[in-house]
Design a protein around this motif. Structure first.
Motif, PDB file in Angstrom:
ATOM      1  N   SER A  19       0.848  -1.196   0.000  1.00 25.60           N
ATOM      2  CA  SER A  19       0.000   0.000   0.000  1.00 25.60           C
ATOM      3  C   SER A  19       0.876   1.236   0.000  1.00 25.60           C
ATOM      4  O   SER A  19       2.016   1.215   0.467  1.00 25.60           O
ATOM      5  CB  SER A  19      -0.891   0.031   1.245  1.00 25.60           C
ATOM      6  OG  SER A  19      -1.756  -1.059   1.271  1.00 25.60           O
ATOM      7  N   THR A  20       0.327   2.339  -0.477  1.00 24.04           N
ATOM      8  CA  THR A  20       1.090   3.587  -0.501  1.00 24.04           C
ATOM      9  C   THR A  20       1.047   4.262   0.870  1.00 24.04           C
ATOM     10  O   THR A  20       0.177   3.963   1.697  1.00 24.04           O
ATOM     11  CB  THR A  20       0.534   4.570  -1.547  1.00 24.04           C
ATOM     12  OG1 THR A  20      -0.785   4.967  -1.141  1.00 24.04           O
ATOM     13  CG2 THR A  20       0.540   3.969  -2.942  1.00 24.04           C
ATOM     14  N   LEU A  21       1.959   5.197   1.062  1.00 25.66           N
ATOM     15  CA  LEU A  21       1.917   5.994   2.283  1.00 25.66           C
ATOM     16  C   LEU A  21       0.666   6.868   2.309  1.00 25.66           C
ATOM     17  O   LEU A  21       0.165   7.204   3.378  1.00 25.66           O
ATOM     18  CB  LEU A  21       3.173   6.852   2.411  1.00 25.66           C
ATOM     19  CG  LEU A  21       4.442   6.098   2.808  1.00 25.66           C
ATOM     20  CD1 LEU A  21       5.637   7.036   2.861  1.00 25.66           C
ATOM     21  CD2 LEU A  21       4.284   5.361   4.125  1.00 25.66           C
ATOM     22  N   GLU A  22       0.129   7.191   1.142  1.00 27.04           N
ATOM     23  CA  GLU A  22      -1.128   7.941   1.101  1.00 27.04           C
ATOM     24  C   GLU A  22      -2.260   7.090   1.688  1.00 27.04           C
ATOM     25  O   GLU A  22      -3.102   7.595   2.441  1.00 27.04           O
ATOM     26  CB  GLU A  22      -1.464   8.360  -0.329  1.00 27.04           C
ATOM     27  CG  GLU A  22      -2.724   9.205  -0.421  1.00 27.04           C
ATOM     28  CD  GLU A  22      -3.003   9.680  -1.830  1.00 27.04           C
ATOM     29  OE1 GLU A  22      -3.657  10.732  -1.958  1.00 27.04           O
ATOM     30  OE2 GLU A  22      -2.587   9.013  -2.805  1.00 27.04           O
ATOM     31  N   ASP A  23      -2.265   5.797   1.379  1.00 26.45           N
ATOM     32  CA  ASP A  23      -3.258   4.889   1.970  1.00 26.45           C
ATOM     33  C   ASP A  23      -3.099   4.845   3.488  1.00 26.45           C
ATOM     34  O   ASP A  23      -4.083   4.873   4.227  1.00 26.45           O
ATOM     35  CB  ASP A  23      -3.113   3.474   1.397  1.00 26.45           C
ATOM     36  CG  ASP A  23      -3.402   3.393  -0.088  1.00 26.45           C
ATOM     37  OD1 ASP A  23      -4.187   4.212  -0.604  1.00 26.45           O
ATOM     38  OD2 ASP A  23      -2.810   2.499  -0.743  1.00 26.45           O
ATOM     39  N   LEU A  24      -1.855   4.771   3.955  1.00 26.03           N
ATOM     40  CA  LEU A  24      -1.589   4.740   5.394  1.00 26.03           C
ATOM     41  C   LEU A  24      -2.013   6.053   6.039  1.00 26.03           C
ATOM     42  O   LEU A  24      -2.604   6.057   7.122  1.00 26.03           O
ATOM     43  CB  LEU A  24      -0.117   4.433   5.666  1.00 26.03           C
ATOM     44  CG  LEU A  24       0.287   4.282   7.127  1.00 26.03           C
ATOM     45  CD1 LEU A  24      -0.507   3.179   7.831  1.00 26.03           C
ATOM     46  CD2 LEU A  24       1.790   4.011   7.236  1.00 26.03           C
ATOM     47  N   HIS A  25      -1.732   7.166   5.379  1.00 26.67           N
ATOM     48  CA  HIS A  25      -2.158   8.488   5.870  1.00 26.67           C
ATOM     49  C   HIS A  25      -3.668   8.518   6.072  1.00 26.67           C
ATOM     50  O   HIS A  25      -4.171   8.928   7.125  1.00 26.67           O
ATOM     51  CB  HIS A  25      -1.704   9.564   4.870  1.00 26.67           C
ATOM     52  CG  HIS A  25      -2.591  10.751   4.765  1.00 26.67           C
ATOM     53  ND1 HIS A  25      -2.697  11.707   5.752  1.00 26.67           N
ATOM     54  CD2 HIS A  25      -3.437  11.148   3.778  1.00 26.67           C
ATOM     55  CE1 HIS A  25      -3.552  12.645   5.365  1.00 26.67           C
ATOM     56  NE2 HIS A  25      -4.020  12.319   4.174  1.00 26.67           N
ATOM     57  N   LYS A  26      -4.425   8.069   5.073  1.00 25.90           N
ATOM     58  CA  LYS A  26      -5.892   8.071   5.166  1.00 25.90           C
ATOM     59  C   LYS A  26      -6.373   7.150   6.288  1.00 25.90           C
ATOM     60  O   LYS A  26      -7.310   7.490   7.024  1.00 25.90           O
ATOM     61  CB  LYS A  26      -6.504   7.639   3.837  1.00 25.90           C
ATOM     62  CG  LYS A  26      -6.336   8.678   2.745  1.00 25.90           C
ATOM     63  CD  LYS A  26      -6.858   8.148   1.422  1.00 25.90           C
ATOM     64  CE  LYS A  26      -6.632   9.141   0.294  1.00 25.90           C
ATOM     65  NZ  LYS A  26      -7.083   8.601  -1.007  1.00 25.90           N
ATOM     66  N   LEU A  27      -5.722   6.007   6.436  1.00 24.41           N
ATOM     67  CA  LEU A  27      -6.102   5.055   7.478  1.00 24.41           C
ATOM     68  C   LEU A  27      -5.825   5.625   8.871  1.00 24.41           C
ATOM     69  O   LEU A  27      -6.680   5.540   9.765  1.00 24.41           O
ATOM     70  CB  LEU A  27      -5.355   3.733   7.283  1.00 24.41           C
ATOM     71  CG  LEU A  27      -5.650   2.636   8.291  1.00 24.41           C
ATOM     72  CD1 LEU A  27      -7.134   2.262   8.292  1.00 24.41           C
ATOM     73  CD2 LEU A  27      -4.783   1.411   8.002  1.00 24.41           C
ATOM     74  N   ILE A  28      -4.654   6.208   9.059  1.00 28.39           N
ATOM     75  CA  ILE A  28      -4.321   6.791  10.370  1.00 28.39           C
ATOM     76  C   ILE A  28      -5.308   7.903  10.703  1.00 28.39           C
ATOM     77  O   ILE A  28      -5.829   7.972  11.820  1.00 28.39           O
ATOM     78  CB  ILE A  28      -2.865   7.304  10.404  1.00 28.39           C
ATOM     79  CG1 ILE A  28      -1.887   6.126  10.330  1.00 28.39           C
ATOM     80  CG2 ILE A  28      -2.613   8.129  11.666  1.00 28.39           C
ATOM     81  CD1 ILE A  28      -0.432   6.538  10.142  1.00 28.39           C
ATOM     82  N   ALA A  29      -5.570   8.784   9.745  1.00 26.36           N
ATOM     83  CA  ALA A  29      -6.532   9.863   9.980  1.00 26.36           C
ATOM     84  C   ALA A  29      -7.886   9.286  10.398  1.00 26.36           C
ATOM     85  O   ALA A  29      -8.502   9.754  11.366  1.00 26.36           O
ATOM     86  CB  ALA A  29      -6.657  10.736   8.734  1.00 26.36           C
ATOM     87  N   LYS A  30      -8.335   8.262   9.711  1.00 33.68           N
ATOM     88  CA  LYS A  30      -9.644   7.666   9.998  1.00 33.68           C
ATOM     89  C   LYS A  30      -9.695   7.039  11.390  1.00 33.68           C
ATOM     90  O   LYS A  30     -10.622   7.291  12.160  1.00 33.68           O
ATOM     91  CB  LYS A  30      -9.965   6.606   8.944  1.00 33.68           C
ATOM     92  CG  LYS A  30     -11.291   5.927   9.141  1.00 33.68           C
ATOM     93  CD  LYS A  30     -11.540   4.881   8.064  1.00 33.68           C
ATOM     94  CE  LYS A  30     -12.817   4.127   8.314  1.00 33.68           C
ATOM     95  NZ  LYS A  30     -13.025   3.074   7.306  1.00 33.68           N
ATOM     96  N   VAL A  31      -8.696   6.213  11.740  1.00 29.48           N
ATOM     97  CA  VAL A  31      -8.756   5.499  13.025  1.00 29.48           C
ATOM     98  C   VAL A  31      -8.528   6.417  14.224  1.00 29.48           C
ATOM     99  O   VAL A  31      -8.871   6.047  15.345  1.00 29.48           O
ATOM    100  CB  VAL A  31      -7.798   4.276  13.080  1.00 29.48           C
ATOM    101  CG1 VAL A  31      -8.134   3.290  11.981  1.00 29.48           C
ATOM    102  CG2 VAL A  31      -6.344   4.677  13.047  1.00 29.48           C
ATOM    103  N   PHE A  32      -7.972   7.615  13.976  1.00 26.74           N
ATOM    104  CA  PHE A  32      -7.807   8.575  15.067  1.00 26.74           C
ATOM    105  C   PHE A  32      -8.911   9.631  15.060  1.00 26.74           C
ATOM    106  O   PHE A  32      -8.886  10.567  15.844  1.00 26.74           O
ATOM    107  CB  PHE A  32      -6.422   9.220  15.028  1.00 26.74           C
ATOM    108  CG  PHE A  32      -5.353   8.354  15.622  1.00 26.74           C
ATOM    109  CD1 PHE A  32      -5.063   8.395  16.983  1.00 26.74           C
ATOM    110  CD2 PHE A  32      -4.635   7.476  14.832  1.00 26.74           C
ATOM    111  CE1 PHE A  32      -4.080   7.586  17.531  1.00 26.74           C
ATOM    112  CE2 PHE A  32      -3.648   6.656  15.372  1.00 26.74           C
ATOM    113  CZ  PHE A  32      -3.373   6.710  16.732  1.00 26.74           C
TER     114      PHE A  32
END
Length: 171
Positions: free
Chosen positions: A24-37
């Motif tokens: 996965s891209t870091l953009e995917d990780l960025h979106k996931l972190i934003a969502k779970v927090f």
């Protein structure tokens, strides 16, 4: 599959553990972190490569401001390009106005895959209403021959009151 622990930089423990596809891209990780927090993911953000002591290294921004075709940005950089071994780390900063800062550490790599990725597997603590205030301190440099403290400054410049007192013909 990567298991990544994401820790919000606050006094109280606020931790999320995620399972993600390493490609996965870091953009995917960025979106996931934003969502779970609990963030909307619409603010500017950056990942920073980090060493074992969490020293901030090279920036990987959400959007590249560089015209070079190989400029780093989250959309073109995968998670595994930045962390691939357990205990490798990234620093993630979300919303430059509030400076929400997160410590991301790869805690496990497994070869098995699941179709249910990404996945939140652990939640500890509640996100505060406001970002913790950041305190930026610089190390005090050693004094050299050109440094003047307040007493030295007053001693060297006490006879100067205004520009009218300077005889420019001397210079």
């Amino acid at each position: 599959m990567y298991k990544i622990r994401v820790i919000l930089d606050t006094k109280k423990d606020v931790i999320r553990t995620l399972l993600v596809d390493s490609s996965s891209t870091l953009e995917d990780l960025h979106k996931l972190i934003a969502k779970v927090f609990g963030f909307n993911g619409q603010e500017m953000a950056s990942f920073y490569r980090s060493d074992d002591e969490w020293n901030q290294g090279e920036e990987i921004p959400l959007f590249s401001m560089d015209d070079a075709p190989d400029a780093l940005c989250m959309a073109t950089t995968t998670i595994e390009q930045n962390i691939e071994d357990p205990e490798e780390k990234l620093i993630y900063v979300y919303d430059y106005m509030n400076m929400w800062t997160f410590y991301c550490e790869l805690i496990e790599v497994t070869k098995t895959t699941t179709s249910e990725l990404p996945k939140l597997i652990l939640t500890i603590g509640e996100v505060p209403d406001e970002a913790p205030e950041k305190e930026f301190k610089a190390d005090k440099p050693e004094k050299d021959a050109f440094d003047l403290d307040d007493d030295d400054f007053d001693t060297h410049f006490d006879e100067f009151d205004s520009l009218d007192d300077i005889d420019f013909d001397k210079y």
